[in-house]
Motif scaffolding. Structure first.
Motif, mmCIF file in Angstrom:
data_model
loop_
_atom_site.group_PDB
_atom_site.id
_atom_site.type_symbol
_atom_site.label_atom_id
_atom_site.label_comp_id
_atom_site.label_asym_id
_atom_site.label_seq_id
_atom_site.Cartn_x
_atom_site.Cartn_y
_atom_site.Cartn_z
ATOM 1 N N ALA C 77 0.686 -1.092 -0.004
ATOM 2 C CA ALA C 77 0.108 0.044 0.199
ATOM 3 C C ALA C 77 0.728 1.328 -0.184
ATOM 4 N N PHE C 78 1.925 1.198 0.704
ATOM 5 C CA PHE C 78 2.688 2.397 0.793
ATOM 6 C C PHE C 78 3.408 2.747 -0.514
ATOM 7 N N GLY C 79 3.831 1.621 -1.039
ATOM 8 C CA GLY C 79 4.458 1.781 -2.468
ATOM 9 C C GLY C 79 3.541 2.422 -3.440
ATOM 10 N N LYS C 80 2.369 2.269 -3.523
ATOM 11 C CA LYS C 80 1.621 2.830 -4.294
ATOM 12 C C LYS C 80 1.673 4.331 -4.296
ATOM 13 N N THR C 81 1.717 4.988 -3.277
ATOM 14 C CA THR C 81 2.039 6.409 -2.993
ATOM 15 C C THR C 81 2.871 6.832 -3.590
ATOM 16 N N VAL C 82 4.099 6.297 -3.819
ATOM 17 C CA VAL C 82 5.294 6.783 -4.038
ATOM 18 C C VAL C 82 5.361 7.860 -5.283
ATOM 19 N N PRO C 83 4.739 7.175 -6.548
ATOM 20 C CA PRO C 83 4.788 7.873 -7.739
ATOM 21 C C PRO C 83 4.085 9.188 -7.758
ATOM 22 N N ASP C 84 3.059 9.311 -6.738
ATOM 23 C CA ASP C 84 2.076 10.638 -6.728
ATOM 24 C C ASP C 84 2.693 11.580 -5.586
ATOM 25 N N VAL C 85 3.211 10.827 -4.791
ATOM 26 C CA VAL C 85 3.576 11.537 -3.517
ATOM 27 C C VAL C 85 5.142 12.016 -3.641
ATOM 28 N N SER C 86 5.906 11.059 -3.638
ATOM 29 C CA SER C 86 7.255 11.298 -2.992
ATOM 30 C C SER C 86 8.219 11.091 -4.275
ATOM 31 N N LEU C 87 7.757 11.174 -5.422
ATOM 32 C CA LEU C 87 9.073 11.119 -6.536
ATOM 33 C C LEU C 87 9.871 12.202 -6.476
ATOM 34 N N ASN C 88 9.427 13.303 -5.937
ATOM 35 C CA ASN C 88 10.458 14.302 -5.750
ATOM 36 C C ASN C 88 10.723 14.883 -4.376
ATOM 37 N N ALA C 89 10.769 13.825 -3.573
ATOM 38 C CA ALA C 89 10.816 14.229 -2.158
ATOM 39 C C ALA C 89 12.391 14.331 -1.975
ATOM 40 N N ILE C 90 12.569 15.201 -0.938
ATOM 41 C CA ILE C 90 13.898 15.338 -0.576
ATOM 42 C C ILE C 90 14.240 14.625 0.513
ATOM 43 N N ALA C 91 13.110 14.421 1.492
ATOM 44 C CA ALA C 91 13.139 13.534 2.572
ATOM 45 C C ALA C 91 11.863 13.029 3.119
ATOM 46 N N ASN C 92 11.866 11.819 3.582
ATOM 47 C CA ASN C 92 10.388 11.386 4.181
ATOM 48 C C ASN C 92 10.694 11.660 5.707
ATOM 49 N N LEU C 93 9.892 12.446 6.096
ATOM 50 C CA LEU C 93 10.044 13.197 7.401
ATOM 51 C C LEU C 93 9.178 12.160 8.422
ATOM 52 N N ARG C 228 10.773 -4.501 -5.225
ATOM 53 C CA ARG C 228 10.027 -4.739 -6.275
ATOM 54 C C ARG C 228 8.845 -5.337 -5.949
ATOM 55 N N LEU C 229 8.954 -6.384 -5.468
ATOM 56 C CA LEU C 229 7.675 -6.970 -4.808
ATOM 57 C C LEU C 229 6.461 -6.098 -4.343
ATOM 58 N N TYR C 230 6.821 -4.935 -3.766
ATOM 59 C CA TYR C 230 5.789 -3.945 -3.341
ATOM 60 C C TYR C 230 5.715 -2.874 -4.368
ATOM 61 N N GLN C 231 6.172 -3.155 -5.466
ATOM 62 C CA GLN C 231 6.105 -2.256 -6.620
ATOM 63 C C GLN C 231 6.572 -0.924 -6.108
ATOM 64 N N ASN C 232 7.508 -0.633 -5.269
ATOM 65 C CA ASN C 232 7.807 0.421 -4.995
ATOM 66 C C ASN C 232 9.171 0.985 -5.862
ATOM 67 N N THR C 233 8.802 2.319 -6.446
ATOM 68 C CA THR C 233 9.719 2.423 -7.430
ATOM 69 C C THR C 233 10.952 3.601 -6.980
ATOM 70 N N ALA C 234 10.990 3.912 -5.839
ATOM 71 C CA ALA C 234 12.074 4.858 -5.384
ATOM 72 C C ALA C 234 13.195 4.435 -6.036
ATOM 73 N N LYS C 235 13.856 5.480 -6.759
ATOM 74 C CA LYS C 235 15.058 5.108 -7.589
ATOM 75 C C LYS C 235 16.313 4.710 -6.796
ATOM 76 N N VAL C 236 16.440 5.107 -5.612
ATOM 77 C CA VAL C 236 17.883 5.082 -4.845
ATOM 78 C C VAL C 236 17.852 3.602 -4.502
ATOM 79 N N HIS C 237 16.742 2.733 -4.606
ATOM 80 C CA HIS C 237 17.004 1.234 -4.028
ATOM 81 C C HIS C 237 17.383 0.417 -5.072
ATOM 82 N N PHE C 238 17.198 0.865 -6.288
ATOM 83 C CA PHE C 238 17.766 -0.036 -7.583
ATOM 84 C C PHE C 238 18.879 0.314 -8.347
ATOM 85 N N ASN C 239 19.279 1.419 -8.519
ATOM 86 C CA ASN C 239 20.214 1.846 -9.297
ATOM 87 C C ASN C 239 21.650 2.062 -8.782
#
Lengths: 355, 355, 355
Positions: C77-93, C228-239
């Motif tokens: 559920a959390f991963g779903k919010t990443v593309p809309d909420v935190s793709l341009n995040a500086i920090a998860n507070l 990836r199982l969570y379909q969380n796409t935050a770039k810092v984890h994969f590249n």
């Protein structure tokens, strides 16, 4: 009624002189696919295309439930042909006219059969090219995938007589009228927001290029798990002890692993390309290894309405994957016609997209 | 009615003096197995034996659907015993008379219970050998697996009184008449081509050796994922921080992981060995680590028709796994009786094969 | 009716000025969860809590079958919010008031929707803090999870006008009366032995600290597969290619991966904490990387009977994870209020436990 000639208990595979025109190869180990396979596949690629991700979305499109990712079916069906066709391959030369048929669902069992459709001995008598047409069917006998492939295969004995036969001429691309539209597909309630993009068929123009932005780094255990999931037994992917002495000094990554990574990356820019309908051609331009980071970009090669449907279009895409090279500049070929050194995959295929 | 003595919230495991003859240990965390487990297992080992791979093949043999790989059930059942039996083990000394019962299907829940059948304190009073007989049953109470195991376990207090009791004498091998034939098994339509080999029971001779040819390199994440899948909590497999200071300086691989790799490799030469029926004995001759490439070969130790069946035989096999050592020369023991330094596994077991 | 402003086919995510108070974000790619996901999750963490491990145990507690691990649902559920909420995040507070609702079962489809509940531009006009309340529902519309989260998001254009709105004041902890008790839960036949511990609610005292003893080393492919199982796409984890030039020079591990590891480790000491009911707050104190070995310990912060139940209690726990640091000494904060340098996670949450 075995289709092999063997000298001992171990499968040594077929050599060029073992094949004959029209020969049918029933491949071993049918494979029941499951939601487990879908989950492992998700862990390996993280694909977000909604049709395979959510039963609710699939049902809104007229599917009974979420079909498995088309490429998972492709890799499994393809892997079945390795022990009979390419165990003694010198090179995988190409594939063409890969058409996806009925969707594959959890619980289906895939059986694969190949027919030899072309044999051409090389002039040095050491090897020859084998052309096969392969069909993967589900337990009801319905075709889920068919494709053509040609492979250069070693001879056991250079002096052995080798039958030959011309390969049928294969079209450069599958015609849009040959694409299979899933039965019962209806797109009236296709939800762009849930699918992840507002851009539908009419928004894409021929010649348009899309950078898929993200990159994903490959680990040894990931490509090995993928390749084993497909029961693909090609030795070069698994054995570091022998590959250390090989051409690259390390394990080579199954080309299909790169295709699946590129498809998953392409969600960012092509989220409504809900199904791959055909693969026209694919070149594994350069090898990939663990530690490589794969990026991808796509070009729209063609855009055709699907015959008899006013709600569905097909985009012909070229998706290019490059390693350790972001794709904002769309690396491809130079003026000399040679590929950019970072390019590892050049894939030409059709996707379905709502109009 | 707990079966532990504890001083705090954390499970410290049983020490030698905590066991008593006849004691029954109901092991924690029953486990429902699923098609998901089968898929992860496939990704880890890539096994191609047709019975577990395809529902259609299983049905052609009279099974309702594809049973899970026997070794997946073995590893899960075995893992359950670790927190109660071997958390304070100095050494896993052996196992014997492991008999596979009813096939395990997706959806079944495995419960495991062990009984202490032997206790022998060591003369130094620091430790003793615990013998247990373990039974894994499904949710209907049907036995899916039983086995004997003996482990050297530390004492908490060298001065503590320790009850002793003789272990029953275990036969060197399970008799062919003790092997369980799956209910309803019928082999009339067994299809060699789909199974992957033309060689049936009568084609194997006692003394025959088979090189399984292929090798597979182990990665840290693969053996750790496998061992967690089995909920096996033995610390040495997971904790690099503590193992760095340990005997080997690195994480040790669960011995069962090597068994599953060897079984998957053995498909090439033993494809019709459709089910493991019993494990007579197994020695983990040397430790394995990430980076090792595992090869395997097998010898036919015995070949017996299965009583009351004219369509089924049992082969007793020795499968030997070696690391970083191809097995064309069948590495085993030297004239001095010592194992070849590359050997890591010596497994003696029965498989079922169509006649 | 897309909820994005886009300039091309690629999702560039929302910038601070794109959000407005009360805005509803329907997140892309609903996700059907399966037994396959449960198995991959098992392979990644090896959790032994009996409720999610065994259908038989779940049924003995009144569940129809084994629910999926709560944290698996959380991560998806959390991963779903990443593309809309935190793709341009500086920090998860931070996040707060995360309440688990109906159990999630294999076959359920998770849809996630967020509402913007607070917007506060930073004084430098370069960024602002976005507060969202997110709800994940199953295919029947029943809430399976809700939570609040706040993220510092970059502005696309520092000069752009940015709407603001006060965030609601969030309580420091979820009240015990807000915890959701699974429908039909009955604890009469709760079996301590099968669950793995004799210690129930009354055995835990406020202030008590428990060392979970074991440690588990993280591999690159494990955290990447999880994420990836969570379909969380935050770039810092994969590249790795881009992160090599980043702040740490390597891929950062998704904070949720550490939470799942800590929860799995906490079985040793908290085996009867059969369900996480709420997360009050969580701090990812320091980043984790592949190669780190994670240990954990817990403190009982509060212990409350669950209203209207005489068989059920709730423990409020602080679970602290530390890297490369065994937790027998309970590393936490120094006298200066600063975290011990090994601490990576400080999680405050409620678990349910039989009385």
């Amino acid at each position: 009624m075995s289709n092999k000639t063997k000298t001992d208990k171990t499968n040594l595979g077929n050599f060029f002189e073992d094949f004959r025109m029209g020969q049918e190869l029933r491949h071993a180990t049918p494979r029941t696919v499951s939601e487990g396979d879908a989950a492992v596949y998700m862990g390996l690629y993280g694909s977000r295309f909604a049709l395979s991700s959510a039963a609710t979305f699939a049902q809104s499109l007229g599917f009974e439930r979420a079909p498995l990712d088309e490429l998972l079916g492709f890799h499994i069906a393809f892997g079945k042909t390795v022990p009979d066709v390419s165990l003694n391959a010198i090179a995988n030369l190409g594939y063409a006219a890969c058409i996806f048929g009925a969707p594959l669902y959890a619980g289906d069992t895939v059986h694969t059969v190949s027919k030899v459709i072309g044999l051409r001995e090389n002039s040095n008598k050491q090897s020859g090219v084998v052309y096969v047409h392969s069909m993967a069917r589900n337990q009801h006998g319905t075709v889920v995938l068919e494709w053509n492939r040609w492979v250069m295969v070693r001879k056991r004995d250079a002096n052995a007589a080798a039958p030959t036969g011309d390969a049928p001429k294969l079209a450069a691309a599958v015609g849009v009228d040959q694409l299979h539209v899933p039965r019962g597909l209806q797109l009236d309630s296709y939800d762009n927001v849930l699918a992840g993009s507002p851009h539908r068929f009419a928004d894409y123009k021929v010649g348009e290029k899309i950078d898929h932005v993200d990159g994903t780094t490959i680990e040894e255990s990931e490509h090995a798990m993928a390749t084993r999931l497909y029961q693909n037994t090609a030795k070069v992917h698994f054995n570091q002890h022998s590959e250390r002495q090989g051409r690259f000094g390390k394990r080579l990554i199954y080309g299909g692993h790169i295709i699946s990574i590129a498809r998953a990356l392409s969600f960012n820019g092509l989220a409504n390309a809900f199904r791959i309908a055909a693969i026209n051609a694919g070149s594994h331009v350069a090898p990939s290894f663990a530690g490589d980071t794969i990026y991808a970009w796509s070009e729209v090669l063609d855009a055709q309405p699907v015959p008899t449907r006013n709600d569905l279009g097909a985009l012909r895409l070229r998706t290019v994957a490059a390693k350790d090279q972001p794709c904002a500049d769309f690396p491809y070929k130079g003026e000399d016609g040679k590929y950019h050194p970072a390019v590892v995959l050049d894939l030409d295929y059709w996707v379905l997209m709502p109009r």
